[in-house]
Design an enzyme around this catalytic site. Structure first.
Site, PDB file in Angstrom:
ATOM      1  N   LYS A  10       0.991  -1.184  -0.018  1.00  0.00           N
ATOM      2  CA  LYS A  10      -0.031  -0.011   0.054  1.00  0.00           C
ATOM      3  C   LYS A  10       1.032   1.419   0.007  1.00  0.00           C
ATOM      4  O   LYS A  10       2.132   1.439   0.406  1.00  0.00           O
ATOM      5  CB  LYS A  10      -0.898   0.071   1.300  1.00  0.00           C
ATOM      6  CG  LYS A  10      -0.222  -0.069   2.561  1.00  0.00           C
ATOM      7  CD  LYS A  10       0.024   1.273   3.052  1.00  0.00           C
ATOM      8  CE  LYS A  10       0.755   1.218   4.327  1.00  0.00           C
ATOM      9  NZ  LYS A  10       1.821   2.243   4.908  1.00  0.00           N
ATOM     10  N   ASP A 137      -2.523  -1.948  10.314  1.00  0.00           N
ATOM     11  CA  ASP A 137      -2.769  -1.745   8.634  1.00  0.00           C
ATOM     12  C   ASP A 137      -3.006  -3.068   8.206  1.00  0.00           C
ATOM     13  O   ASP A 137      -3.338  -3.186   6.813  1.00  0.00           O
ATOM     14  CB  ASP A 137      -1.035  -1.422   7.997  1.00  0.00           C
ATOM     15  CG  ASP A 137      -0.954   0.139   8.258  1.00  0.00           C
ATOM     16  OD1 ASP A 137      -1.857   0.796   8.731  1.00  0.00           O
ATOM     17  OD2 ASP A 137       0.273   0.456   7.895  1.00  0.00           O
TER      18      ASP A 137
HETATM   19  O1  C5P Z   1      -0.713  -1.435  14.814  1.00  0.00           O
HETATM   20  P1  C5P Z   1       0.783  -1.639  14.651  1.00  0.00           P
HETATM   21  O2  C5P Z   1       1.490  -2.734  15.597  1.00  0.00           O
HETATM   22  O3  C5P Z   1       1.094  -1.930  13.178  1.00  0.00           O
HETATM   23  O4  C5P Z   1       1.567  -0.281  14.965  1.00  0.00           O
HETATM   24  C1  C5P Z   1       2.870  -0.177  15.265  1.00  0.00           C
HETATM   25  C2  C5P Z   1       3.340   0.924  15.944  1.00  0.00           C
HETATM   26  O5  C5P Z   1       2.914   2.111  15.182  1.00  0.00           O
HETATM   27  C3  C5P Z   1       2.420   1.088  17.236  1.00  0.00           C
HETATM   28  O6  C5P Z   1       3.115   0.472  18.261  1.00  0.00           O
HETATM   29  C4  C5P Z   1       2.639   2.544  17.598  1.00  0.00           C
HETATM   30  O7  C5P Z   1       3.652   2.998  17.959  1.00  0.00           O
HETATM   31  C5  C5P Z   1       2.327   3.211  16.089  1.00  0.00           C
HETATM   32  N1  C5P Z   1       1.149   3.360  15.496  1.00  0.00           N
HETATM   33  C6  C5P Z   1       0.439   4.575  16.014  1.00  0.00           C
HETATM   34  N2  C5P Z   1      -0.710   4.941  15.864  1.00  0.00           N
HETATM   35  C7  C5P Z   1      -1.421   4.304  14.922  1.00  0.00           C
HETATM   36  C8  C5P Z   1      -0.915   3.160  14.394  1.00  0.00           C
HETATM   37  C9  C5P Z   1       0.572   2.793  14.802  1.00  0.00           C
HETATM   38  O8  C5P Z   1       1.123   5.259  16.884  1.00  0.00           O
HETATM   39  N3  C5P Z   1      -2.546   4.451  14.495  1.00  0.00           N
END
Ligand code: C5P
Length: 296
Positions: A10, A137
């Site tokens: 993406k 994501d």
């Molecule tokens: O959800 P995911 O594990 O992919 O997110 C990785 C990191 O990215 C999270 O631990 C956070 O630090 C950051 N993040 C965030 N806000 C979001 C998505 C991700 O702060 N909406």
């Protein structure tokens, strides 16, 4: 018997980021666009859970239980009270730690591959909920095409999108998404961060397939943070625009940079200029939208 699932990368054409929430995540208005760069995840019955990977960047992919594909198999198996006795092989074309949801793609791909291999027929809504548990994501990797993500990006509303042409410049080394969000927090400390909202002009441009209109509206609130951590990316962005890209931006949390181009000929010229410049490791060209995870 084995099952292979193809999953797209993406690019975020708009990534509006709100202030950090009490849980550390950030509320987003995140316009996702799936592009025609794919990983393939193949699930084969095995004695126990095992992950292997091939592709030019395979050495950068963790093969332990931190791999989102492994976590997807464990999560799905635990939900159904079965053992995750599966070999997951990832054929990787999506840049690793690049801001193009490559890890998320492998999570969504493994989930669908295991669900099919194990004959579970998990309802779509439940698969999407499992994706959201794996990462913000991951649901988009399952649905593909184009969608607005809200919340931490996991609540998806499909949006219509015409065809667009892209060049991606792959940087040397990845960037950690949490580190980029922390840098965003540092750069915005003491300022009033607006509530993230999708830009109606961007959604209209996306729908119409008008690349010049889309170029004027591309926006990524994480770009200053990614540039702060990786200042050389400014040279990559400038090289692509000088070579004829309509617009350039950091993809998601970076460090991959995305170049919107009007047609395939310009894509080839921009890719050649980027490769010759030495401001990136390699390039990929792609079109959008691309379908979501699908069994091949
Ligand atoms: O959800 P995911 O594990 O992919 O997110 C990785 C990191 O990215 C999270 O631990 C956070 O630090 C950051 N993040 C965030 N806000 C979001 C998505 C991700 O702060 N909406």
């Amino acid at each position: 018997m084995s099952v292979t699932v193809r999953v797209p990368a993406k690019v975020n054409v708009q990534l509006a980021v709100g202030a950090a929430r009490p849980d550390g995540f950030h509320d987003l208005a995140n316009v996702f666009l799936a592009v025609s760069l794919h990983d393939e995840v193949t699930a084969t019955p095995a004695e126990e859970l095992r992950v292997t990977c091939e592709g030019p960047d395979a050495d950068q992919v963790p093969l332990d239980r931190t791999n989102l594909a492994a976590r997807a198999a464990e999560l799905l198996a635990a939900r159904h009270g079965i053992e995750p006795a599966v070999h997951l092989h990832i054929d990787k074309a999506i840049p690793v730690a690049g801001g193009m949801a490559g890890g998320s793609a492998d999570g969504a791909g493994a989930l669908l591959a295991c669900d099919t291999l194990w004959g579970l027929n998990t309802p779509r809504e439940e698969l999407l909920a499992l994706c959201a548990e794996l990462g913000s994501d991951v649901p988009f990797s399952l649905v593909g095409a184009a969608a607005l993500g809200t919340g931490r990006g996991e609540h998806l509303t499909p949006v219509p999108a015409g065809t667009f042409h892209w060049v991606f410049a792959v940087a040397d080394g990845g960037l950690s998404t949490p580190a980029v969000f922390r840098e965003f927090d540092r750069l915005t400390a003491g300022t009033a961060v607006p509530v993230p909202q999708a830009d109606p002009a961007l959604l209209a441009a996306l729908r119409s397939g008008d690349a010049e209109a889309l170029a004027k509206t591309l926006a990524n609130d994480l770009q200053p943070a990614a540039l702060s951590l990786r200042p050389q990316l400014a040279d990559t962005l400038a090289t692509g625009t000088a070579a004829g890209a309509l617009a350039a931006l950091v993809s998601g949390s970076g460090p991959t940079t995305a170049f919107l181009v009007p047609d395939p000929a310009t894509a080839a010229a921009v890719a050649a200029a980027l490769e010759a410049s030495g401001t990136c490791r390699t390039t990929r060209t792609a079109t959008s939208p691309a379908p979501g995870a699908a069994v091949v």
